[in-house]
Design a protein around this motif. Structure first.
Motif, PDB file in Angstrom:
ATOM      1  N   TYR A 111       0.234  -1.019 -10.404  1.00 54.27           N
ATOM      2  CA  TYR A 111      -0.661  -1.017  -9.262  1.00 54.27           C
ATOM      3  C   TYR A 111      -1.520  -2.198  -9.706  1.00 54.27           C
ATOM      4  O   TYR A 111      -1.939  -2.438 -10.670  1.00 54.27           O
ATOM      5  N   LYS A 112      -2.376  -2.502  -8.482  1.00 49.03           N
ATOM      6  CA  LYS A 112      -3.430  -3.482  -8.439  1.00 49.03           C
ATOM      7  C   LYS A 112      -4.660  -2.539  -8.336  1.00 49.03           C
ATOM      8  O   LYS A 112      -5.778  -2.823  -9.109  1.00 49.03           O
TER       9      LYS A 112
ATOM     10  N   HIS B  86      -2.081  -1.184 -14.783  1.00 50.35           N
ATOM     11  CA  HIS B  86      -2.659  -2.170 -14.051  1.00 50.35           C
ATOM     12  C   HIS B  86      -1.979  -3.324 -14.166  1.00 50.35           C
ATOM     13  O   HIS B  86      -2.265  -4.150 -15.181  1.00 50.35           O
TER      14      HIS B  86
ATOM     15  N   ILE C  50      -2.509   2.116  -4.570  1.00 47.00           N
ATOM     16  CA  ILE C  50      -1.606   3.054  -4.589  1.00 47.00           C
ATOM     17  C   ILE C  50      -2.671   4.362  -4.532  1.00 47.00           C
ATOM     18  O   ILE C  50      -3.584   4.241  -5.078  1.00 47.00           O
TER      19      ILE C  50
ATOM     20  N   LEU D 191      -5.824   1.583  -7.824  1.00 41.71           N
ATOM     21  CA  LEU D 191      -5.512   3.063  -7.928  1.00 41.71           C
ATOM     22  C   LEU D 191      -6.257   4.207  -7.415  1.00 41.71           C
ATOM     23  O   LEU D 191      -7.714   4.071  -7.864  1.00 41.71           O
TER      24      LEU D 191
ATOM     25  N   HIS E 282       0.945  -1.252  -0.192  1.00 40.69           N
ATOM     26  CA  HIS E 282       0.141  -0.072  -0.134  1.00 40.69           C
ATOM     27  C   HIS E 282       0.906   1.321  -0.023  1.00 40.69           C
ATOM     28  O   HIS E 282       1.750   1.483   0.768  1.00 40.69           O
TER      29      HIS E 282
ATOM     30  N   SER F  82       3.158  -1.263  -6.493  1.00 37.16           N
ATOM     31  CA  SER F  82       2.323  -1.336  -5.582  1.00 37.16           C
ATOM     32  C   SER F  82       1.478  -2.752  -5.878  1.00 37.16           C
ATOM     33  O   SER F  82       0.848  -2.586  -6.755  1.00 37.16           O
TER      34      SER F  82
END
Length: 128
Positions: A97-98, A114, A83, A100, A66, A79
């Protein structure tokens, strides 16, 4: 009787007047108010939170579960969970990121990527 430690607890602080040259490896939670010239990396496979405050500057790669950004990052960000880009966030580098969250005013000079997960995002409870 005993409460388990919340995964969003900040364990360590790099103060506003602190400048670090070299990589920073951490476990748990870290807040950065100062400047880091090097990579900031959380221990892989462990829950982690990294908070980059408004006055913080990182020149290097950032990796954590995180990530909350309200300062400057000059380098790529990875992340694995979430994020959060707050209004004064400035990132010069790609963001992986996973999930956002991006507030009005945040700037990213790079690609937003992503990272697909192998498991479904929505899990349904099985009935017995």
């Amino acid at each position: 009787m005993f409460k388990s430690k919340n995964k969003s607890t900040i364990d360590s602080l790099i103060g506003a007047s602190t400048h670090i040259e070299g990589n920073v490896h951490f476990k748990g939670g870290l807040r950065i108010d100062g400047r880091v010239k090097g990579n900031v990396v959380a221990e892989a496979g462990e829950p982690s939170i990294l908070v980059i405050s408004e006055q913080a500057v990182i020149d290097g790669e950032v990796r954590a579960g995180h990530v909350v950004v309200n300062g400057v990052i000059n380098g790529p960000v990875f992340s694995s969970d979430l994020i959060e880009l707050q209004s004064k966030a400035r990132i010069s580098g790609d963001v992986h990121y996973k999930a956002l969250e991006m507030m009005n005013g945040a700037l990213v000079s790079g690609k937003l990527a992503h990272d697909q997960v192998a498991e479904p995002v929505l899990k349904l409870a099985a009935s017995n």
